[in-house]
Design a protein around this motif. Structure first.
Motif, PDB file in Angstrom:
ATOM      1  N   UNK A 108       0.837  -1.212   0.000  1.00 36.93           N
ATOM      2  CA  UNK A 108       0.000   0.000   0.000  1.00 36.93           C
ATOM      3  C   UNK A 108       0.863   1.249   0.000  1.00 36.93           C
ATOM      4  N   UNK A 109       1.936   1.217   0.778  1.00 41.95           N
ATOM      5  CA  UNK A 109       2.842   2.372   0.823  1.00 41.95           C
ATOM      6  C   UNK A 109       3.564   2.519  -0.509  1.00 41.95           C
ATOM      7  N   UNK A 110       4.000   1.407  -1.093  1.00 44.01           N
ATOM      8  CA  UNK A 110       4.672   1.450  -2.396  1.00 44.01           C
ATOM      9  C   UNK A 110       3.756   2.050  -3.460  1.00 44.01           C
ATOM     10  N   UNK A 111       2.494   1.639  -3.445  1.00 48.13           N
ATOM     11  CA  UNK A 111       1.541   2.115  -4.443  1.00 48.13           C
ATOM     12  C   UNK A 111       1.320   3.621  -4.299  1.00 48.13           C
ATOM     13  N   UNK A 112       1.358   4.114  -3.082  1.00 49.48           N
ATOM     14  CA  UNK A 112       1.111   5.526  -2.831  1.00 49.48           C
ATOM     15  C   UNK A 112       2.347   6.380  -3.088  1.00 49.48           C
ATOM     16  N   UNK A 113       3.522   5.927  -2.642  1.00 47.97           N
ATOM     17  CA  UNK A 113       4.732   6.738  -2.707  1.00 47.97           C
ATOM     18  C   UNK A 113       5.648   6.373  -3.869  1.00 47.97           C
ATOM     19  N   UNK A 144      10.058  -2.499 -11.083  1.00 45.60           N
ATOM     20  CA  UNK A 144      10.008  -3.004  -9.714  1.00 45.60           C
ATOM     21  C   UNK A 144       9.529  -4.450  -9.701  1.00 45.60           C
ATOM     22  N   UNK A 145      10.317  -5.398  -9.187  1.00 47.72           N
ATOM     23  CA  UNK A 145       9.941  -6.815  -9.257  1.00 47.72           C
ATOM     24  C   UNK A 145       8.839  -7.212  -8.293  1.00 47.72           C
ATOM     25  N   UNK A 146       8.622  -6.435  -7.237  1.00 44.14           N
ATOM     26  CA  UNK A 146       7.602  -6.815  -6.266  1.00 44.14           C
ATOM     27  C   UNK A 146       8.047  -7.999  -5.429  1.00 44.14           C
ATOM     28  N   UNK A 147       7.072  -8.717  -4.907  1.00 46.20           N
ATOM     29  CA  UNK A 147       7.329  -9.879  -4.046  1.00 46.20           C
ATOM     30  C   UNK A 147       6.878 -11.132  -4.794  1.00 46.20           C
ATOM     31  N   UNK A 148       7.837 -11.851  -5.345  1.00 52.43           N
ATOM     32  CA  UNK A 148       7.539 -13.000  -6.193  1.00 52.43           C
ATOM     33  C   UNK A 148       6.861 -14.108  -5.385  1.00 52.43           C
ATOM     34  N   UNK A 149       5.766 -14.635  -5.923  1.00 49.69           N
ATOM     35  CA  UNK A 149       4.995 -15.674  -5.242  1.00 49.69           C
ATOM     36  C   UNK A 149       4.635 -16.759  -6.250  1.00 49.69           C
ATOM     37  N   UNK A 150       4.876 -18.039  -5.953  1.00 52.46           N
ATOM     38  CA  UNK A 150       4.437 -19.109  -6.859  1.00 52.46           C
ATOM     39  C   UNK A 150       2.927 -19.309  -6.780  1.00 52.46           C
ATOM     40  N   UNK A 151       2.377 -20.009  -7.753  1.00 49.72           N
ATOM     41  CA  UNK A 151       0.931 -20.239  -7.826  1.00 49.72           C
ATOM     42  C   UNK A 151       0.580 -21.707  -7.640  1.00 49.72           C
ATOM     43  N   UNK A 152       1.307 -22.407  -6.808  1.00 46.68           N
ATOM     44  CA  UNK A 152       1.029 -23.819  -6.570  1.00 46.68           C
ATOM     45  C   UNK A 152      -0.393 -23.999  -6.031  1.00 46.68           C
ATOM     46  N   UNK A 153      -1.099 -25.034  -6.481  1.00 51.15           N
ATOM     47  CA  UNK A 153      -0.631 -26.168  -7.289  1.00 51.15           C
ATOM     48  C   UNK A 153      -0.764 -25.978  -8.790  1.00 51.15           C
ATOM     49  N   UNK A 154      -1.027 -24.749  -9.244  1.00 50.72           N
ATOM     50  CA  UNK A 154      -1.348 -24.526 -10.652  1.00 50.72           C
ATOM     51  C   UNK A 154      -0.071 -24.322 -11.452  1.00 50.72           C
ATOM     52  N   UNK A 155       0.635 -25.429 -11.730  1.00 52.75           N
ATOM     53  CA  UNK A 155       1.903 -25.347 -12.452  1.00 52.75           C
ATOM     54  C   UNK A 155       1.691 -25.376 -13.958  1.00 52.75           C
ATOM     55  N   UNK A 156       0.503 -25.741 -14.402  1.00 51.93           N
ATOM     56  CA  UNK A 156       0.182 -25.732 -15.820  1.00 51.93           C
ATOM     57  C   UNK A 156      -0.645 -24.510 -16.156  1.00 51.93           C
ATOM     58  N   UNK A 157      -1.422 -24.578 -17.243  1.00 49.55           N
ATOM     59  CA  UNK A 157      -2.286 -23.448 -17.606  1.00 49.55           C
ATOM     60  C   UNK A 157      -3.260 -23.103 -16.480  1.00 49.55           C
ATOM     61  N   UNK A 158      -3.529 -21.831 -16.307  1.00 55.31           N
ATOM     62  CA  UNK A 158      -4.490 -21.391 -15.299  1.00 55.31           C
ATOM     63  C   UNK A 158      -5.869 -21.928 -15.684  1.00 55.31           C
ATOM     64  N   UNK A 159      -6.506 -22.697 -14.808  1.00 54.83           N
ATOM     65  CA  UNK A 159      -7.817 -23.258 -15.161  1.00 54.83           C
ATOM     66  C   UNK A 159      -8.898 -22.185 -15.228  1.00 54.83           C
ATOM     67  N   UNK A 160      -9.890 -22.413 -16.058  1.00 52.54           N
ATOM     68  CA  UNK A 160     -11.014 -21.483 -16.199  1.00 52.54           C
ATOM     69  C   UNK A 160     -12.001 -21.707 -15.056  1.00 52.54           C
ATOM     70  N   UNK A 161     -11.529 -21.491 -13.849  1.00 50.12           N
ATOM     71  CA  UNK A 161     -12.309 -21.663 -12.630  1.00 50.12           C
ATOM     72  C   UNK A 161     -12.694 -20.286 -12.110  1.00 50.12           C
ATOM     73  N   UNK A 217       3.362  -7.225  -7.848  1.00 51.49           N
ATOM     74  CA  UNK A 217       3.998  -5.921  -7.717  1.00 51.49           C
ATOM     75  C   UNK A 217       2.930  -4.863  -7.492  1.00 51.49           C
ATOM     76  N   UNK A 218       3.249  -3.894  -6.646  1.00 50.42           N
ATOM     77  CA  UNK A 218       2.299  -2.822  -6.342  1.00 50.42           C
ATOM     78  C   UNK A 218       2.459  -1.631  -7.278  1.00 50.42           C
ATOM     79  N   UNK A 219       3.390  -1.711  -8.217  1.00 50.51           N
ATOM     80  CA  UNK A 219       3.707  -0.524  -9.019  1.00 50.51           C
ATOM     81  C   UNK A 219       3.597  -0.784 -10.521  1.00 50.51           C
ATOM     82  N   UNK A 220       2.688  -1.671 -10.914  1.00 50.60           N
ATOM     83  CA  UNK A 220       2.485  -1.915 -12.335  1.00 50.60           C
ATOM     84  C   UNK A 220       1.946  -0.655 -13.009  1.00 50.60           C
ATOM     85  N   UNK A 221       2.334  -0.457 -14.265  1.00 49.30           N
ATOM     86  CA  UNK A 221       1.922   0.722 -15.029  1.00 49.30           C
ATOM     87  C   UNK A 221       0.974   0.277 -16.131  1.00 49.30           C
TER      88      UNK A 221
END
Length: 361
Positions: A88-93, A260-277, A286-290
């Motif tokens: 939140x602070x990153x997004x603001x400042x 800004x790389x942000x805080x990298x987080x894996x998406x386990x258990x979804x190691x393949x295509x993201x399901x249409x769920x 990342x809080x600073x995407x443009x």
């Protein structure tokens, strides 16, 4: 400030129990330098011959009761509520934030009178903390500087006590001393803000100037003074043209945000295509995407990558850029798209390491 749920003593106990927090990630300080790691941990060698430090709770308690302060660096990487605060602070400042945790029990100062090379936002989580602020003896000092600040004044310019929920801003270079001398234990988090100085700006501008051959050439150190002067004239002209742009600081800020790389987080258990769920939830890491919207495309720049989508994707991307965690079905409904299409869009972001999916709250 409402600090409920940000970090509790039980949360801290859990981190100390479940994480192998090798010094200096976790350390104890009393009056300045860190205590020796043998004072509160023991060395353990595994069957695979790796060595790590195991915390000894009784020794830890004894050191803390004797005046040591416990420090846990980058707690935002280990505890999601603190990460949300930092984001939140990153997004603001619009700058990187690192959150460190401090716990103390006595009037002994953990670090003595000192200054930091970055601005800090302090949030008192529990108990109370006594702060003495002495002002600055070198305005805006840097980590890599050509001189050190003079010694601090003898008398503080501010003497105050923070209680749970209080927030304090400490500018870089401000000498300060901190102690839990109010008869109560103290738990607080400091959010350190990365500095952006003219040195950083000019270094970035110089990278942009690498498109010019003259900026990539070797310096004419052995040429005649006249030839050297001509090269310097050309370099000065190119640099001045860049700095004359009234939008230069805005361009620099967008560039830093997009990298800004942000805080990298894996998406386990979804190691393949993201399901249409439709119940699957997504957020950016990342809080600073443009997000830039054009007539023919929407461009998302984040964590050093650039993604281009059809204009209709803006409605699905906007809540993510704003820091929200949203279900795929919600994004699909807002954008008037099928969940399968949104899952494909999100897959690009996950593959590009700028988004994470799961059952996150």
């Amino acid at each position: 400030m409402d600090v409920a749920g940000l970090m509790t003593w039980d949360d801290l106990n859990t981190l100390l129990t479940t994480q192998r927090l090798q010094p200096p990630r976790m350390r104890l300080h009393r009056g300045g330098p860190p205590l020796h790691v043998d004072d509160y941990t023991e060395s353990v060698t595994t069957r695979r011959h790796t060595v790590w430090r195991r915390l000894q709770p009784a020794e830890l308690h004894a050191r803390l009761a004797d005046g040591a302060s416990l420090v846990l660096d980058s707690v935002d990487e280990m505890h999601r509520p603190i990460a949300r605060l930092a984001e939140d602070i990153e997004r603001m400042l619009r700058t990187h934030v690192q959150a460190n945790l401090y716990a103390s029990w006595t009037g002994t100062e953990g670090f003595g009178v000192h200054w930091d090379d970055h601005d800090t936002l302090v949030v008192q989580l529990d108990g109370s903390k006594h702060w003495r602020l002495y002002g600055t003896t070198r305005p805006y000092p840097l980590y890599r500087d050509i001189a050190q600040p003079d010694q601090p004044p003898e008398e503080p310019v501010a003497d105050l006590v923070l209680h749970a929920g209080d927030v304090l801003y400490v500018p870089r270079g401000f000498w300060h001393a901190v102690a839990a001398d109010q008869g109560a234990r103290s738990l607080h988090v400091t959010c350190g803000l990365r500095t952006h100085t003219p040195t950083d700006l000019v270094a970035w501008v110089c990278e942009q100037l690498l498109v010019h051959e003259v900026w990539r050439r070797d310096l004419p150190r052995l040429d005649s003074p006249a030839e050297q002067a001509e090269v310097l004239r050309v370099l000065r002209k190119l640099l001045a043209e860049q700095l004359d742009d009234p939008l230069m600081l805005a361009r620099y800020t967008r560039a830093m945000d997009s990298l800004a790389p942000g805080r990298m987080v894996p998406s386990l258990p979804y190691v393949g295509p993201v399901p249409a769920d439709g119940d699957l939830r997504v957020r950016l890491t990342t809080a600073r995407a443009v997000l830039e919207v054009g007539d023919d495309a929407v461009t998302l720049s984040a964590a050093g990558s650039v993604f281009e989508f059809a204009p209709g994707a803006e409605v699905a991307l906007r809540p993510l850029v704003d820091g929200k965690t949203v279900a795929l079905a919600t994004l699909a409904a807002a954008a008037g798209l099928d969940v399968t299409v949104v899952a494909g869009l999100v897959q690009e972001l996950v593959t590009g390491q700028v988004a994470v999916v799961g059952s996150m709250p």
